[in-house]
Design a protein around this motif. Sequence first.
Motif, PDB file in Angstrom:
ATOM      1  N   PHE A 192       9.909 -12.025  23.413  1.00 22.99           N
ATOM      2  CA  PHE A 192      11.091 -12.305  24.231  1.00 22.99           C
ATOM      3  C   PHE A 192      12.063 -11.125  24.189  1.00 22.99           C
ATOM      4  CE2 PHE A 192      14.972 -15.303  24.731  1.00 22.99           C
ATOM      5  CZ  PHE A 192      15.067 -14.993  26.073  1.00 22.99           C
ATOM      6  N   LEU A 193      12.252 -10.561  23.007  1.00 25.80           N
ATOM      7  CA  LEU A 193      13.128  -9.403  22.873  1.00 25.80           C
ATOM      8  C   LEU A 193      12.618  -8.236  23.699  1.00 25.80           C
ATOM      9  CD1 LEU A 193      15.491  -7.902  21.520  1.00 25.80           C
ATOM     10  CD2 LEU A 193      13.962  -7.415  19.591  1.00 25.80           C
ATOM     11  N   TYR A 194      11.303  -8.044  23.695  1.00 31.17           N
ATOM     12  CA  TYR A 194      10.711  -6.943  24.465  1.00 31.17           C
ATOM     13  C   TYR A 194      10.997  -7.123  25.958  1.00 31.17           C
ATOM     14  CZ  TYR A 194       7.293  -3.304  25.606  1.00 31.17           C
ATOM     15  OH  TYR A 194       6.685  -2.139  26.046  1.00 31.17           O
ATOM     16  N   ALA A 195      10.833  -8.337  26.456  1.00 32.83           N
ATOM     17  CA  ALA A 195      11.113  -8.606  27.871  1.00 32.83           C
ATOM     18  C   ALA A 195      12.586  -8.346  28.199  1.00 32.83           C
ATOM     19  CB  ALA A 195      10.743 -10.052  28.201  1.00 32.83           C
ATOM     20  N   ARG A 196      13.471  -8.751  27.321  1.00 30.91           N
ATOM     21  CA  ARG A 196      14.906  -8.537  27.569  1.00 30.91           C
ATOM     22  C   ARG A 196      15.256  -7.056  27.562  1.00 30.91           C
ATOM     23  NH1 ARG A 196      15.568 -12.324  23.474  1.00 30.91           N
ATOM     24  NH2 ARG A 196      16.924 -10.923  22.302  1.00 30.91           N
ATOM     25  N   CYS A 197      14.614  -6.313  26.671  1.00 33.73           N
ATOM     26  CA  CYS A 197      14.865  -4.864  26.631  1.00 33.73           C
ATOM     27  C   CYS A 197      14.401  -4.196  27.923  1.00 33.73           C
ATOM     28  CB  CYS A 197      14.145  -4.244  25.433  1.00 33.73           C
ATOM     29  SG  CYS A 197      14.894  -4.615  23.835  1.00 33.73           S
ATOM     30  N   LEU A 198      13.230  -4.572  28.406  1.00 33.18           N
ATOM     31  CA  LEU A 198      12.740  -4.010  29.669  1.00 33.18           C
ATOM     32  C   LEU A 198      13.700  -4.333  30.808  1.00 33.18           C
ATOM     33  CD1 LEU A 198       8.931  -4.882  29.403  1.00 33.18           C
ATOM     34  CD2 LEU A 198       9.987  -2.622  29.119  1.00 33.18           C
ATOM     35  N   GLN A 199      14.181  -5.552  30.829  1.00 34.94           N
ATOM     36  CA  GLN A 199      15.127  -5.945  31.872  1.00 34.94           C
ATOM     37  C   GLN A 199      16.425  -5.149  31.771  1.00 34.94           C
ATOM     38  OE1 GLN A 199      15.994 -10.141  31.936  1.00 34.94           O
ATOM     39  NE2 GLN A 199      17.525  -9.959  33.558  1.00 34.94           N
ATOM     40  N   GLU A 259       6.583 -13.842  32.666  1.00 37.46           N
ATOM     41  CA  GLU A 259       5.573 -14.755  33.207  1.00 37.46           C
ATOM     42  C   GLU A 259       4.682 -15.302  32.090  1.00 37.46           C
ATOM     43  OE1 GLU A 259       2.265 -14.958  36.812  1.00 37.46           O
ATOM     44  OE2 GLU A 259       3.217 -13.049  36.311  1.00 37.46           O
ATOM     45  N   VAL A 260       4.345 -14.451  31.136  1.00 39.69           N
ATOM     46  CA  VAL A 260       3.570 -14.900  29.982  1.00 39.69           C
ATOM     47  C   VAL A 260       4.412 -15.832  29.111  1.00 39.69           C
ATOM     48  CG1 VAL A 260       2.352 -14.176  27.894  1.00 39.69           C
ATOM     49  CG2 VAL A 260       2.156 -12.816  29.995  1.00 39.69           C
ATOM     50  N   LEU A 261       5.659 -15.445  28.887  1.00 36.63           N
ATOM     51  CA  LEU A 261       6.545 -16.249  28.048  1.00 36.63           C
ATOM     52  C   LEU A 261       6.819 -17.620  28.653  1.00 36.63           C
ATOM     53  CD1 LEU A 261       9.055 -13.434  27.086  1.00 36.63           C
ATOM     54  CD2 LEU A 261       7.723 -14.776  25.442  1.00 36.63           C
ATOM     55  N   ALA A 262       6.742 -17.725  29.985  1.00 38.29           N
ATOM     56  CA  ALA A 262       7.026 -18.994  30.656  1.00 38.29           C
ATOM     57  C   ALA A 262       6.092 -20.105  30.207  1.00 38.29           C
ATOM     58  CB  ALA A 262       6.939 -18.815  32.172  1.00 38.29           C
ATOM     59  N   THR A 263       4.916 -19.738  29.725  1.00 36.34           N
ATOM     60  CA  THR A 263       3.964 -20.751  29.272  1.00 36.34           C
ATOM     61  C   THR A 263       3.739 -20.721  27.763  1.00 36.34           C
ATOM     62  OG1 THR A 263       2.109 -19.229  29.708  1.00 36.34           O
ATOM     63  CG2 THR A 263       2.728 -20.744  31.480  1.00 36.34           C
ATOM     64  N   SER A 264       4.384 -19.800  27.070  1.00 35.10           N
ATOM     65  CA  SER A 264       4.110 -19.682  25.636  1.00 35.10           C
ATOM     66  C   SER A 264       5.355 -19.789  24.751  1.00 35.10           C
ATOM     67  CB  SER A 264       3.419 -18.339  25.340  1.00 35.10           C
ATOM     68  OG  SER A 264       4.281 -17.244  25.647  1.00 35.10           O
ATOM     69  N   PRO A 282       8.436 -21.122  22.784  1.00 41.15           N
ATOM     70  CA  PRO A 282       8.778 -22.474  22.321  1.00 41.15           C
ATOM     71  C   PRO A 282      10.244 -22.833  22.549  1.00 41.15           C
ATOM     72  CG  PRO A 282       8.737 -20.970  20.468  1.00 41.15           C
ATOM     73  CD  PRO A 282       8.308 -20.157  21.669  1.00 41.15           C
ATOM     74  N   GLY A 283      10.657 -22.817  23.785  1.00 40.37           N
ATOM     75  CA  GLY A 283      12.038 -23.119  24.142  1.00 40.37           C
ATOM     76  C   GLY A 283      12.247 -22.783  25.603  1.00 40.37           C
ATOM     77  N   GLU A 284      13.457 -23.052  26.102  1.00 41.65           N
ATOM     78  CA  GLU A 284      13.719 -22.853  27.526  1.00 41.65           C
ATOM     79  C   GLU A 284      14.453 -21.550  27.850  1.00 41.65           C
ATOM     80  OE1 GLU A 284      12.379 -24.781  29.693  1.00 41.65           O
ATOM     81  OE2 GLU A 284      11.617 -26.172  28.189  1.00 41.65           O
ATOM     82  N   GLU A 285      14.944 -20.848  26.838  1.00 39.91           N
ATOM     83  CA  GLU A 285      15.750 -19.661  27.107  1.00 39.91           C
ATOM     84  C   GLU A 285      14.964 -18.587  27.848  1.00 39.91           C
ATOM     85  OE1 GLU A 285      18.763 -16.528  24.851  1.00 39.91           O
ATOM     86  OE2 GLU A 285      17.463 -17.845  23.672  1.00 39.91           O
ATOM     87  N   ALA A 286      13.715 -18.356  27.452  1.00 39.23           N
ATOM     88  CA  ALA A 286      12.909 -17.325  28.112  1.00 39.23           C
ATOM     89  C   ALA A 286      12.652 -17.687  29.566  1.00 39.23           C
ATOM     90  CB  ALA A 286      11.589 -17.128  27.367  1.00 39.23           C
ATOM     91  N   ARG A 287      12.377 -18.970  29.826  1.00 37.64           N
ATOM     92  CA  ARG A 287      12.156 -19.402  31.207  1.00 37.64           C
ATOM     93  C   ARG A 287      13.429 -19.270  32.035  1.00 37.64           C
ATOM     94  NH1 ARG A 287       8.190 -22.198  28.464  1.00 37.64           N
ATOM     95  NH2 ARG A 287       9.596 -23.623  27.393  1.00 37.64           N
ATOM     96  N   HIS A 329      20.476 -24.712  27.965  1.00 36.05           N
ATOM     97  CA  HIS A 329      19.611 -23.977  28.890  1.00 36.05           C
ATOM     98  C   HIS A 329      19.187 -24.850  30.071  1.00 36.05           C
ATOM     99  CE1 HIS A 329      18.678 -21.731  24.983  1.00 36.05           C
ATOM    100  NE2 HIS A 329      19.480 -20.965  25.694  1.00 36.05           N
ATOM    101  N   LEU A 330      18.978 -26.132  29.817  1.00 30.56           N
ATOM    102  CA  LEU A 330      18.613 -27.043  30.904  1.00 30.56           C
ATOM    103  C   LEU A 330      19.782 -27.231  31.863  1.00 30.56           C
ATOM    104  CD1 LEU A 330      16.649 -29.673  28.787  1.00 30.56           C
ATOM    105  CD2 LEU A 330      15.683 -27.998  30.386  1.00 30.56           C
ATOM    106  N   ASP A 331      20.990 -27.330  31.321  1.00 32.29           N
ATOM    107  CA  ASP A 331      22.180 -27.436  32.177  1.00 32.29           C
ATOM    108  C   ASP A 331      22.348 -26.179  33.022  1.00 32.29           C
ATOM    109  OD1 ASP A 331      22.727 -29.934  31.174  1.00 32.29           O
ATOM    110  OD2 ASP A 331      24.247 -29.255  29.745  1.00 32.29           O
ATOM    111  N   ALA A 332      22.056 -25.033  32.417  1.00 26.91           N
ATOM    112  CA  ALA A 332      22.168 -23.767  33.163  1.00 26.91           C
ATOM    113  C   ALA A 332      21.136 -23.729  34.289  1.00 26.91           C
ATOM    114  CB  ALA A 332      21.958 -22.588  32.216  1.00 26.91           C
ATOM    115  N   ALA A 333      19.939 -24.265  34.035  1.00 25.55           N
ATOM    116  CA  ALA A 333      18.906 -24.304  35.077  1.00 25.55           C
ATOM    117  C   ALA A 333      19.348 -25.185  36.238  1.00 25.55           C
ATOM    118  CB  ALA A 333      17.593 -24.810  34.490  1.00 25.55           C
TER     119      ALA A 333
END
Length: 252
Positions: free
Chosen positions: A163-170, A183-188, A190-195, A236-240
């Motif tokens: 997750f940290l790696y994805a945020r750094c790239l962004q 996209e990988v994190l969306a299914t792996s 363990p929480g909603e923050e990455a999605r 995170h769900l409220d933010a979604a």
Amino acid sequence: MPVLLIASVLLQFVCLVHMARSGRPYWWIWVIMLGSYLGVAVYFFTQILPELRHDPAGRRLVRNVRDRIDPEHQRRRIAQQLDVADTVENRRRLAEESLRLGDYANAAELYRSVLKGIYATDPAFLLGLAESLAGLGDHAGARDTLDALIKANPQFRSDEGHFLYARCLQALGENERALEEYEVLATSYPGEEARLCYGRLLKSLNRPRDARRVFEDMLKRAKVAPKYYRRKEQAHLDAAKQELAELVPATE
């Protein structure tokens, strides 16, 4: 006066319930009832507090209360131990505590100090350094550190590291690569923050349909998730939900 009386009654009630459930001698009733605040204090410090210290949940509760009152307590204690014994383990513990407190500069310095010799490619230390650098805003340094981590430890897996790696790239504007990681994190993950981050990046890149799909999947997942999970991820769900509401006018 009524407020003090009500507080005393409530505290006495809590102590009496604990006494009955834990099988304490019934003479404690007289201490609690006749002693008022003093009786409650005596019961708490002699009967409840020692019990909390030996119970994992109780220890967490005591630690959380202590951290709120004095957030630097644990770091001071570890720093004292480091002064007595300058070991890798004590440096690691102090680095982790500094990272938890948001002292990223000190955490980075400590992690660098242990990334030597047999620990030069230690994955836990490299991940800690990457987290510290990201906290300092050095996303390029954090990304490079994570690249070095994977190169030296190809079998290492960490959801937080990914997750940290994805945020750094962004943060570095490498959005296409970031999307691949999200996209990988969306299914792996363990929480909603990455999605949530995935959906927000899609939205920022003017891909509202894809963003809506991610946010809707989050809410569908939550409907069948256990209550404790929904509570933990509620922010995170409220933010979604908010993101979905903002997407509606732009896509209808």
